[in-house]
Design a protein around this motif. Sequence first.
Motif, short mmCIF file in Angstrom:
data_model
loop_
_atom_site.label_atom_id
_atom_site.label_comp_id
_atom_site.label_asym_id
_atom_site.label_seq_id
_atom_site.Cartn_x
_atom_site.Cartn_y
_atom_site.Cartn_z
N UNK A 104 10.00 2.19 -13.40
CA UNK A 104 8.73 1.41 -13.47
C UNK A 104 8.53 0.01 -13.93
N UNK A 105 9.58 -0.74 -13.63
CA UNK A 105 9.68 -2.11 -13.98
C UNK A 105 8.91 -2.98 -13.40
N UNK A 106 8.82 -2.77 -11.98
CA UNK A 106 7.75 -3.47 -11.27
C UNK A 106 6.34 -3.17 -11.50
N UNK A 107 6.04 -1.97 -11.70
CA UNK A 107 4.60 -1.72 -12.10
C UNK A 107 4.18 -2.23 -13.56
N UNK A 108 5.18 -2.26 -14.50
CA UNK A 108 4.99 -2.61 -15.74
C UNK A 108 4.96 -4.16 -15.90
N UNK A 109 5.56 -4.91 -14.95
CA UNK A 109 5.72 -6.41 -14.97
C UNK A 109 4.16 -6.97 -14.42
N UNK A 110 3.86 -6.30 -13.20
CA UNK A 110 2.59 -6.49 -12.42
C UNK A 110 1.57 -6.16 -13.43
N UNK A 111 1.49 -5.37 -14.06
CA UNK A 111 0.35 -5.07 -15.19
C UNK A 111 0.30 -6.17 -16.11
N UNK A 112 1.42 -6.66 -16.85
CA UNK A 112 1.50 -7.96 -17.48
C UNK A 112 1.12 -9.04 -17.10
N UNK A 113 1.46 -9.58 -15.89
CA UNK A 113 1.24 -10.55 -15.01
C UNK A 113 -0.27 -10.50 -14.97
N UNK A 114 -0.90 -9.58 -14.47
CA UNK A 114 -2.32 -9.53 -14.28
C UNK A 114 -2.96 -9.79 -15.78
N UNK A 115 -2.43 -9.28 -16.75
CA UNK A 115 -3.05 -9.37 -17.99
C UNK A 115 -2.93 -10.86 -18.64
N UNK A 116 -1.84 -11.63 -18.35
CA UNK A 116 -1.71 -13.00 -18.54
C UNK A 116 -2.62 -14.03 -17.78
N UNK A 117 -2.78 -13.66 -16.60
CA UNK A 117 -3.62 -14.55 -15.86
C UNK A 117 -5.21 -14.22 -16.24
N UNK A 118 -5.67 -13.11 -16.66
CA UNK A 118 -6.90 -12.74 -16.87
C UNK A 118 -7.14 -13.14 -18.50
N UNK A 119 -6.28 -13.43 -19.19
CA UNK A 119 -6.21 -14.21 -20.56
C UNK A 119 -6.40 -15.70 -20.44
N UNK A 120 -5.90 -16.00 -19.33
CA UNK A 120 -6.33 -17.72 -19.14
C UNK A 120 -5.41 -18.67 -19.70
N UNK A 121 -4.45 -18.32 -20.35
CA UNK A 121 -3.66 -19.43 -21.21
C UNK A 121 -2.39 -19.87 -20.29
N UNK A 122 -1.88 -18.99 -19.23
CA UNK A 122 -0.72 -19.24 -18.41
C UNK A 122 -1.16 -19.08 -17.09
N UNK A 123 -0.56 -19.62 -16.20
CA UNK A 123 -0.70 -19.10 -14.84
C UNK A 123 0.78 -18.28 -14.55
N UNK A 124 0.51 -16.85 -14.32
CA UNK A 124 1.85 -16.14 -14.30
C UNK A 124 1.83 -15.71 -12.73
N UNK A 125 3.13 -15.53 -12.18
CA UNK A 125 3.33 -15.04 -10.91
C UNK A 125 4.29 -14.11 -10.74
N UNK A 126 4.25 -13.03 -10.14
CA UNK A 126 5.28 -12.05 -9.78
C UNK A 126 5.62 -12.26 -8.33
N UNK A 127 7.04 -12.12 -8.25
CA UNK A 127 7.45 -12.18 -6.83
C UNK A 127 9.12 -11.37 -6.85
N UNK A 128 9.22 -10.85 -5.78
CA UNK A 128 10.50 -10.00 -5.33
C UNK A 128 11.33 -10.95 -4.51
N UNK A 129 12.82 -10.94 -4.93
CA UNK A 129 13.73 -11.72 -4.15
C UNK A 129 14.43 -10.97 -2.97
N UNK A 130 13.75 -9.70 -3.04
CA UNK A 130 14.45 -8.82 -1.77
C UNK A 130 14.63 -9.50 -0.35
#
Length: 516
Positions: free
Chosen positions: A46-72
């Motif tokens: 559940x790593x990817x699911x949990x991090x994407x959820x947190x990234x969306x939370x950060x962007x909605x909060x508006x203090x940071x610009x957060x990005x998720x990406x995969x190096x695959x």
Amino acid sequence: MKFFNTVGVIDPERHYFLPRRLDWEQLTEFIERQYYFILHAPRQSGKTTSIIEFVKHLNEAGKYSALYLSTEPAHYSVNNVKLAIKAILGQIKEQILIFLPDEKEAIEYAAKLLSNSEVDEGGVYDFICFWSKQSSKPLVIFLDEFDGLMGDSLIALLKQFRTGYTNRPAHFPQTICLIGVRDLRDYKVRTKQQEELGVLYSPFNIKAESIVLPNFSCDDVKTLYLQHTQETGQQFTDEAIEYAFYLTQGQPWLVNALAYQACFRDVKDRSQTITKEVIDRAKEALIARRDTHIDALIDRLQEPRVRNIMDEIINSTAQLQVFNDDDVQYVRDLGLIGQKNYAIANPIYQEIIPRALTITTQQSIEQESLWYINHDGSLDMIKLMQAFTDFFRKNSEMWLERFHYKEAGPHLLMMAFLQRVINGGGKIHREYALGRGRSDLLVEWGKQRIVIELKVFYNKQTLPEGLMQTAQYMKTSGATEGHLVIFDHKSKKSWDEKIYHKVESVDAKTVHVWGM
């Protein structure tokens, strides 16, 4: 209708889902402190699911610009740095379009870099420097599947992060999080030049913390399963939920896979309750089917550093100090053994691993359960043990030579023989862990509960210790019959000296002792 997901990232609109499995306060604190850190857990936890959820939370909060990406996309560019950098830049551009579509200048600059016929080896550094300078908010970047990068490509990327680290947050991301199966705490990489010099290079010494995504608790399993009850009306008994947690120890993929098998394959009638017996049938189906998650786990068993540890765990006799600490941590990171002990991570893996290691052996053994069934349908364990003794005497040298797992070879051969017979109408439960001094097998056949203790002969204390252990396990498991098997396969004694059968009475329990 929602369902239990076992493939890819969780979609809360379509799948049953446990939110906020990560500690958001801890992660926010790391970002405020401008940490670069690691998040790791076994595959399909559940790593990817949990991090994407947190990234969306950060962007909605508006203090940071957060990005998720995969190096695959860069995993196959082992020593082609420019190709790897181009693949990662492509991912960055695509993910900004998804998570931060208003970052027009960053998207245009990434497209400009990618349009060049040849991407510079420092392209990721150049891009995130540009983005950090022009962004109105500090950048936070999460890079998934990071430990899949290898060789020069991995080193080149880590060097770029380290180069920009001192310029954060105005000219470089305030926080970078690397996500993967392995912790990079002691991660070392050899370049071609360093291979010749014998020098090890630690490329991510700017890391401040490593955190692990934990498994589900029993309460988590209950919460997840009750989402299905609320959606469909189908009930789970408390015993079924507790049993599902026991079998999985909260491993997220297993928790979901058990419930999917139980609710969407085995019992589709929503008026029928999911009981412990239904969960048990689901477990057997998972083991027999060997889905991708399980196959990927089994593939790891042949890696030398994994095999050395797992061999001793199945054998149950060695002590921890015989292993390299890095190897133990590696096997832990894979999710094969527990984070706080030296036992197989959960009862389902305990069943899967010996079956997987002996599947060809099991199929090659010519045995049928019908040969050992009495007129009343009970299992004649004495006859079965006599048959195994004869089989072991005639075939062990040949079979044990084939096993890569040398120390656990006799145990695995016994399990394969039993599995071939018991498959016809019973179950085998296994318990083994490093340093226990024995492996416990419990055979269930109708109303019969038969304990089989497996030990390796070391000295004159092996027999009395084994007798006490067998009698104790008989009591705790409610066994109707007990057998102690002592393998003396390393001694130079003749077979006539090694093979025997006798009956002992210990603590009001009758134990059949089989020497081999």
